[in-house]
Design a protein around this motif. Structure first.
Motif, PDB file in Angstrom:
ATOM      1  N   ASP A  68       0.802  -1.223   0.000  1.00  0.00           N
ATOM      2  CA  ASP A  68       0.000   0.000   0.000  1.00  0.00           C
ATOM      3  C   ASP A  68       0.830   1.265   0.000  1.00  0.00           C
ATOM      4  O   ASP A  68       0.289   2.358   0.108  1.00  0.00           O
ATOM      5  CB  ASP A  68      -0.912   0.015   1.242  1.00  0.00           C
ATOM      6  CG  ASP A  68      -1.920  -1.118   1.219  1.00  0.00           C
ATOM      7  OD1 ASP A  68      -2.279  -1.577   0.120  1.00  0.00           O
ATOM      8  OD2 ASP A  68      -2.351  -1.543   2.300  1.00  0.00           O
ATOM      9  N   ILE A  69       2.155   1.142  -0.100  1.00  0.00           N
ATOM     10  CA  ILE A  69       3.024   2.306  -0.015  1.00  0.00           C
ATOM     11  C   ILE A  69       3.699   2.549  -1.369  1.00  0.00           C
ATOM     12  O   ILE A  69       4.453   1.700  -1.844  1.00  0.00           O
ATOM     13  CB  ILE A  69       4.100   2.114   1.068  1.00  0.00           C
ATOM     14  CG1 ILE A  69       3.434   1.892   2.422  1.00  0.00           C
ATOM     15  CG2 ILE A  69       5.035   3.311   1.107  1.00  0.00           C
ATOM     16  CD1 ILE A  69       4.387   1.497   3.521  1.00  0.00           C
ATOM     17  N   PRO A  70       3.424   3.696  -1.998  1.00  0.00           N
ATOM     18  CA  PRO A  70       4.115   4.025  -3.246  1.00  0.00           C
ATOM     19  C   PRO A  70       5.616   4.157  -2.981  1.00  0.00           C
ATOM     20  O   PRO A  70       6.026   4.706  -1.955  1.00  0.00           O
ATOM     21  CB  PRO A  70       3.523   5.367  -3.649  1.00  0.00           C
ATOM     22  CG  PRO A  70       2.249   5.484  -2.895  1.00  0.00           C
ATOM     23  CD  PRO A  70       2.445   4.716  -1.635  1.00  0.00           C
ATOM     24  N   GLU A  71       6.435   3.634  -3.892  1.00  0.00           N
ATOM     25  CA  GLU A  71       7.875   3.699  -3.698  1.00  0.00           C
ATOM     26  C   GLU A  71       8.631   3.514  -5.009  1.00  0.00           C
ATOM     27  O   GLU A  71       8.101   2.997  -5.977  1.00  0.00           O
ATOM     28  CB  GLU A  71       8.345   2.646  -2.694  1.00  0.00           C
ATOM     29  CG  GLU A  71       8.101   1.215  -3.161  1.00  0.00           C
ATOM     30  CD  GLU A  71       8.567   0.183  -2.149  1.00  0.00           C
ATOM     31  OE1 GLU A  71       9.656   0.361  -1.568  1.00  0.00           O
ATOM     32  OE2 GLU A  71       7.840  -0.790  -1.946  1.00  0.00           O
ATOM     33  N   VAL A  72       9.885   3.948  -4.980  1.00  0.00           N
ATOM     34  CA  VAL A  72      10.804   3.720  -6.095  1.00  0.00           C
ATOM     35  C   VAL A  72      11.563   2.444  -5.774  1.00  0.00           C
ATOM     36  O   VAL A  72      12.165   2.316  -4.705  1.00  0.00           O
ATOM     37  CB  VAL A  72      11.773   4.907  -6.265  1.00  0.00           C
ATOM     38  CG1 VAL A  72      12.797   4.603  -7.341  1.00  0.00           C
ATOM     39  CG2 VAL A  72      11.002   6.168  -6.605  1.00  0.00           C
ATOM     40  N   LEU A  73      11.544   1.485  -6.700  1.00  0.00           N
ATOM     41  CA  LEU A  73      12.194   0.201  -6.469  1.00  0.00           C
ATOM     42  C   LEU A  73      13.662   0.211  -6.878  1.00  0.00           C
ATOM     43  O   LEU A  73      14.459  -0.525  -6.325  1.00  0.00           O
ATOM     44  CB  LEU A  73      11.455  -0.901  -7.224  1.00  0.00           C
ATOM     45  CG  LEU A  73       9.985  -1.080  -6.850  1.00  0.00           C
ATOM     46  CD1 LEU A  73       9.332  -2.098  -7.765  1.00  0.00           C
ATOM     47  CD2 LEU A  73       9.853  -1.486  -5.393  1.00  0.00           C
ATOM     48  N   GLY A  74      14.010   1.006  -7.868  1.00  0.00           N
ATOM     49  CA  GLY A  74      15.385   1.054  -8.342  1.00  0.00           C
ATOM     50  C   GLY A  74      15.459   1.744  -9.688  1.00  0.00           C
ATOM     51  O   GLY A  74      14.454   2.202 -10.221  1.00  0.00           O
ATOM     52  N   ARG A  75      16.685   1.810 -10.229  1.00  0.00           N
ATOM     53  CA  ARG A  75      16.850   2.438 -11.542  1.00  0.00           C
ATOM     54  C   ARG A  75      17.970   1.768 -12.307  1.00  0.00           C
ATOM     55  O   ARG A  75      18.814   1.080 -11.750  1.00  0.00           O
ATOM     56  CB  ARG A  75      17.123   3.930 -11.407  1.00  0.00           C
ATOM     57  CG  ARG A  75      18.514   4.267 -10.944  1.00  0.00           C
ATOM     58  CD  ARG A  75      18.843   5.726 -11.254  1.00  0.00           C
ATOM     59  NE  ARG A  75      20.052   6.136 -10.598  1.00  0.00           N
ATOM     60  CZ  ARG A  75      21.278   5.934 -11.077  1.00  0.00           C
ATOM     61  NH1 ARG A  75      21.448   5.298 -12.200  1.00  0.00           N
ATOM     62  NH2 ARG A  75      22.328   6.364 -10.401  1.00  0.00           N
ATOM     63  N   THR A  76      17.976   2.015 -13.594  1.00  0.00           N
ATOM     64  CA  THR A  76      19.048   1.524 -14.452  1.00  0.00           C
ATOM     65  C   THR A  76      20.237   2.477 -14.383  1.00  0.00           C
ATOM     66  O   THR A  76      20.111   3.615 -13.924  1.00  0.00           O
ATOM     67  CB  THR A  76      18.578   1.439 -15.919  1.00  0.00           C
ATOM     68  OG1 THR A  76      18.199   2.756 -16.357  1.00  0.00           O
ATOM     69  CG2 THR A  76      17.410   0.481 -16.075  1.00  0.00           C
ATOM     70  N   GLU A  77      21.371   2.029 -14.851  1.00  0.00           N
ATOM     71  CA  GLU A  77      22.536   2.908 -14.980  1.00  0.00           C
ATOM     72  C   GLU A  77      22.264   3.904 -16.114  1.00  0.00           C
ATOM     73  O   GLU A  77      21.571   3.583 -17.082  1.00  0.00           O
ATOM     74  CB  GLU A  77      23.787   2.095 -15.285  1.00  0.00           C
ATOM     75  CG  GLU A  77      24.259   1.256 -14.111  1.00  0.00           C
ATOM     76  CD  GLU A  77      24.637   2.099 -12.907  1.00  0.00           C
ATOM     77  OE1 GLU A  77      25.339   3.112 -13.077  1.00  0.00           O
ATOM     78  OE2 GLU A  77      24.218   1.746 -11.790  1.00  0.00           O
ATOM     79  N   PRO A  78      22.821   5.100 -16.024  1.00  0.00           N
ATOM     80  CA  PRO A  78      22.601   6.090 -17.086  1.00  0.00           C
ATOM     81  C   PRO A  78      23.135   5.623 -18.444  1.00  0.00           C
ATOM     82  O   PRO A  78      24.195   5.005 -18.517  1.00  0.00           O
ATOM     83  CB  PRO A  78      23.391   7.307 -16.599  1.00  0.00           C
ATOM     84  CG  PRO A  78      23.530   7.126 -15.129  1.00  0.00           C
ATOM     85  CD  PRO A  78      23.593   5.645 -14.909  1.00  0.00           C
ATOM     86  N   THR A  79      22.372   5.913 -19.476  1.00  0.00           N
ATOM     87  CA  THR A  79      22.801   5.707 -20.857  1.00  0.00           C
ATOM     88  C   THR A  79      23.005   7.093 -21.438  1.00  0.00           C
ATOM     89  O   THR A  79      22.041   7.850 -21.610  1.00  0.00           O
ATOM     90  CB  THR A  79      21.737   4.942 -21.666  1.00  0.00           C
ATOM     91  OG1 THR A  79      21.502   3.691 -21.042  1.00  0.00           O
ATOM     92  CG2 THR A  79      22.184   4.743 -23.101  1.00  0.00           C
TER      93      THR A  79
END
Length: 89
Positions: A68-79
C-alpha cells in the motif's frame, strides 16, 4: 487502492552529460509514478529532468500484489547521449 508497477524513462543531465535512466516505481497511476521518479532523480543529483515515457511492464505470471506504499524500487545505470560519436572519413 491497489498499486501497480510502472517503468518511468527520464531524460536527465548530470556532471557527465545528458542521459536516460529508467526507474521502477510502485504507484497508483502513471502520473504518480512519474512524480516519484522525478523526485528520485532529483534526490540523486540529476537535473534538467524530463519524463520521456511511463508504462506498465508486461505482467509476469505469479506476480505478488504490491503493498500500500508508493515507492521507487530502483533504476538503471545512465545511458549517455554522445552527439560527438561519429566516424571521420
Amino acid at each position: 487502492m491497489a498499486l501497480k508497477g510502472f517503468n518511468v524513462l527520464l531524460q536527465v543531465e548530470d556532471a557527465v552529460g545528458d542521459c536516460f535512466v529508467t526507474y521502477g516505481v510502485v504507484a497508483a497511476d502513471a502520473d504518480a509514478a512519474g512524480r516519484l521518479a522525478e523526485g528520485a532523480a532529483q534526490a540523486e543529483g540529476f537535473w534538467s529532468i524530463e519524463i520521456d515515457d511511463v508504462w506498465e511492464p508486461d505482467p509476469d505470471e505469479g506476480d505478488e500484489p504490491f503493498g500500500d506504499i508508493p515507492e521507487v524500487l530502483g533504476r538503471t545505470e545512465p545511458t549517455y547521449l554522445d552527439e560527438d560519436d561519429y566516424e571521420e572519413d
